[in-house]
Design an enzyme around this catalytic site. Structure first.
Site, short mmCIF file in Angstrom:
data_model
loop_
_atom_site.label_atom_id
_atom_site.label_comp_id
_atom_site.label_asym_id
_atom_site.label_seq_id
_atom_site.Cartn_x
_atom_site.Cartn_y
_atom_site.Cartn_z
N ARG A 117 -9.50 1.54 8.85
CA ARG A 117 -9.19 0.15 9.19
C ARG A 117 -10.33 -0.50 9.96
NH1 ARG A 117 -3.09 0.89 9.19
NH2 ARG A 117 -2.16 -1.13 9.63
N ARG B 169 11.50 -1.90 11.81
CA ARG B 169 10.39 -1.49 12.67
C ARG B 169 10.14 -2.55 13.72
NH1 ARG B 169 5.54 0.15 8.72
NH2 ARG B 169 4.38 -0.76 10.45
N LYS C 60 0.83 -1.22 0.00
CA LYS C 60 0.00 0.00 0.00
C LYS C 60 0.86 1.26 0.00
CE LYS C 60 -2.20 -0.55 3.91
NZ LYS C 60 -1.64 -1.78 4.52
N ARG D 233 11.80 -6.20 5.57
CA ARG D 233 11.63 -4.75 5.39
C ARG D 233 12.49 -3.97 6.37
NH1 ARG D 233 5.64 -2.32 5.12
NH2 ARG D 233 5.45 -2.79 7.33
N ARG E 290 -0.70 -8.74 13.48
CA ARG E 290 -1.26 -7.66 12.65
C ARG E 290 -2.16 -8.23 11.55
NH1 ARG E 290 3.97 -4.72 10.93
NH2 ARG E 290 2.66 -3.20 9.91
#
Ligand code: AMP
Length: 220
Positions: free
Chosen positions: A88, A160, A13, A127, A171
């Site tokens: 969300r 992160r 996204k 990531r 998540r």
């Protein structure tokens, strides 16, 4: 143009929203980025949001809705925006529609990026992000420089905290339970454009462009 990107964390996204935002010269509004900055700067909102971000849970609706309402008032959003990571929950989606209605605006389209869970886990655990400008690197596709410093701004490149395998599983669960039901809401509004998000950044970008064009012309 008012657009929403919708999909699992790690579905692309942020990457695709940034590309479209540049193309249409409108802001990309990432609630996740705003929260991460607030946490980093230890603002009152950041202090409230930290525990949710660290555990992969959703920040309560009233906090998120107030934040987005404020952000959409800013001048750069007058001609449109791309929402990345918001709404969300159903409550957030309804609040957004109300906000826009008051301004005689509406969301044009919702782009859903579909990616399988195993691909998400692989993408997210590899990531890395710049602590300062949030530019995203990936050990597999766009490795960060060996210096560990961001090529764009010189900031420190980090993983992160919520990109650990354990938190990403949580998540995705949160997404399945609280966010996926929004699909029906968007579908009922005939705004949903579903796209396979598992191919390369360029392929997904081109497919979004093609489908969005068709959608705008009324053949989507
Ligand atoms: P993201 O970078 O979009 O994956 O967001 C990171 C984290 O920020 C999420 O796991 C939530 O804790 C919080 N967050 C971001 N956007 C929202 C939202 N729309 N509603 C609730 N929490 C959010």
């Amino acid at each position: 143009m008012e657009l929403i990107f919708f999909g699992y964390p790690g579905s692309g996204k942020g990457t695709q929203a940034a590309i479209l935002a540049k193309r249409y010269a409108i802001p990309q509004i990432s609630t996740g980025d705003i929260f991460r900055n607030a946490v980093k700067n230890e603002t009152p909102m950041g202090l409230k949001a930290k525990k949710y971000l660290d555990s992969g849970e959703l920040v309560p609706d009233d906090i998120v809705v107030a934040l987005v309402a404020e952000r959409l008032q800013e001048e750069d959003a007058a001609n449109g925006f791309i929402l990345d990571g918001f709404p969300r929950t159903l409550e957030q989606a309804r609040a957004l529609d109300e906000m826009l209605q008051k301004r005689h605006r509406a969301i044009d389209a919702v782009i859903e990026l579909s990616v399988d869970k195993d691909v998400i886990v692989r993408r997210i655990t590899s990531r890395r992000v710049c602590r300062d400008c949030q530019h995203v690197y990936n050990l597999l596709t766009e490795p960060p420089p060996e210096s560990g410093r961001c090529l764009k701004c010189g900031g420190e490149i980090i993983q992160r905290k919520d990109d650990s395998e354990e938190t990403i599983m949580r998540r995705m669960e949160v997404y399945d339970k609280q966010t996926r039901p929004l699909r029906e809401y968007f579908e009922a509004q005939a705004k949903l454009i579903q796209i396979d998000g598992s191919s390369s950044i360029e392929q997904v970008r081109d497919e979004i462009e093609r489908r969005l064009q068709l959608f705008i012309e009324g053949n989507g």
